[in-house]
Design a protein around this motif. Structure first.
Motif, short mmCIF file in Angstrom:
data_model
loop_
_atom_site.label_atom_id
_atom_site.label_comp_id
_atom_site.label_asym_id
_atom_site.label_seq_id
_atom_site.Cartn_x
_atom_site.Cartn_y
_atom_site.Cartn_z
N SER A 4 -8.36 22.19 -24.70
CA SER A 4 -8.86 23.55 -24.93
C SER A 4 -9.37 23.75 -26.35
O SER A 4 -10.04 24.75 -26.62
CB SER A 4 -7.77 24.57 -24.62
N ARG A 5 -9.11 22.83 -27.24
CA ARG A 5 -9.64 22.95 -28.61
C ARG A 5 -11.11 22.59 -28.68
O ARG A 5 -11.79 22.89 -29.66
CB ARG A 5 -8.85 22.05 -29.57
N MET A 6 -11.64 21.94 -27.65
CA MET A 6 -13.06 21.59 -27.61
C MET A 6 -13.82 22.69 -26.90
O MET A 6 -13.52 23.01 -25.75
CB MET A 6 -13.28 20.25 -26.89
N PHE A 147 -6.30 19.15 -35.62
CA PHE A 147 -7.47 20.02 -35.45
C PHE A 147 -7.13 21.27 -34.66
O PHE A 147 -6.46 21.20 -33.63
CB PHE A 147 -8.61 19.27 -34.78
N GLN A 148 -7.61 22.42 -35.14
CA GLN A 148 -7.46 23.68 -34.43
C GLN A 148 -8.58 23.85 -33.41
O GLN A 148 -8.36 24.34 -32.31
CB GLN A 148 -7.46 24.85 -35.41
N HIS A 163 -23.28 19.51 -22.35
CA HIS A 163 -21.98 19.35 -22.98
C HIS A 163 -20.88 19.99 -22.12
O HIS A 163 -19.79 19.42 -22.00
CB HIS A 163 -21.98 19.96 -24.40
N LEU A 164 -21.17 21.13 -21.53
CA LEU A 164 -20.19 21.77 -20.63
C LEU A 164 -19.90 20.88 -19.43
O LEU A 164 -18.76 20.75 -18.99
CB LEU A 164 -20.69 23.15 -20.17
N ARG A 165 -20.94 20.27 -18.89
CA ARG A 165 -20.76 19.36 -17.75
C ARG A 165 -19.90 18.15 -18.17
O ARG A 165 -18.99 17.74 -17.44
CB ARG A 165 -22.10 18.87 -17.21
N ALA A 166 -20.16 17.59 -19.34
CA ALA A 166 -19.39 16.46 -19.84
C ALA A 166 -17.92 16.85 -20.03
O ALA A 166 -17.01 16.08 -19.71
CB ALA A 166 -19.98 15.93 -21.14
N LEU A 167 -17.68 18.05 -20.53
CA LEU A 167 -16.30 18.55 -20.68
C LEU A 167 -15.62 18.67 -19.32
O LEU A 167 -14.45 18.30 -19.16
CB LEU A 167 -16.29 19.91 -21.37
N ALA A 168 -16.34 19.21 -18.35
CA ALA A 168 -15.78 19.40 -17.00
C ALA A 168 -15.44 18.07 -16.34
O ALA A 168 -14.51 17.99 -15.54
CB ALA A 168 -16.75 20.20 -16.14
N GLU A 169 -16.18 17.02 -16.69
CA GLU A 169 -15.98 15.70 -16.06
C GLU A 169 -14.86 14.90 -16.72
O GLU A 169 -14.51 13.83 -16.23
CB GLU A 169 -17.29 14.91 -16.09
N LEU A 170 -14.30 15.39 -17.82
CA LEU A 170 -13.22 14.65 -18.49
C LEU A 170 -12.01 14.51 -17.58
O LEU A 170 -11.62 15.40 -16.89
CB LEU A 170 -12.79 15.37 -19.76
#
Length: 170
Positions: A4-6, A147-148, A163-170
């Motif tokens: 959630s920090r990203m 990191f905060q 970038h949102l798609r890449a985050l969702a695929e993590l």
């Protein structure tokens, strides 16, 4: 493993209130187009003067300067690869993120913002670059409480969506 920090935002990285922003610089560190030029213009002439003393930067490495007229205290300059399609392009781009994060830890900069490194004039495919950025930062943050927040500040909606798609695929 979505940390959630990203976060992904669309906007102007020069206007962010974070400890450090990352500059997608050229190897001279003396300014250029795109985000590099925008950061130099927003920070003021003192940034260029300090960059002149740094002696440039090799691709995949990072160097730091003060933020001057920016809200950010520091600017971390990293030089991304020019896309050639060679196998080392991916690892060189990942090294930019890893180097910048390592430098941010030493400053210490607990809040950090990245642009989409190498996706402008250096022609790195935006979808591939977004995946490398998100995966590399996620690996660096795993088990780390320093990191905060780490923001991916995208200039346009297309980059933000990738970038949102890449985050969702993590």
């Amino acid at each position: 493993m979505n940390d959630s920090r990203m976060v992904v935002i669309q906007g102007d990285i020069t206007r962010l209130t974070v400890d450090a922003i990352v500059n997608a610089a050229n190897s001279s560190l003396l300014g250029g187009g795109g985000v590099d030029g925008a950061i130099h213009r927003a920070a003021g002439p003192e940034l260029l003067a300090e960059c002149r003393r740094l002696g440039g930067c090799l691709p995949g490495e990072a160097k730091v300067t003060a933020g001057y007229a920016l809200s950010a205290k520091w600017v971390i300059h990293t030089v991304g690869p020019v896309w050639t399609g060679a196998p080392h392009d991916d690892s060189m781009l990942a090294a930019c993120y890893t180097s910048a994060i390592g430098l941010a830890r030493r400053l210490p900069a607990r809040t950090l913002a990245f642009p989409a490194i190498s996706t402008g004039a250096y022609r790195f495919p935006k979808d591939r670059a977004a995946r490398i950025a998100v995966e590399t930062v996620a690996q660096a943050l795993a088990g780390d409480t320093f990191f905060q927040s780490v923001q991916f500040c995208c200039f346009d909606q297309e980059s933000a969506d990738l970038h949102l798609r890449a985050l969702a695929e993590l």
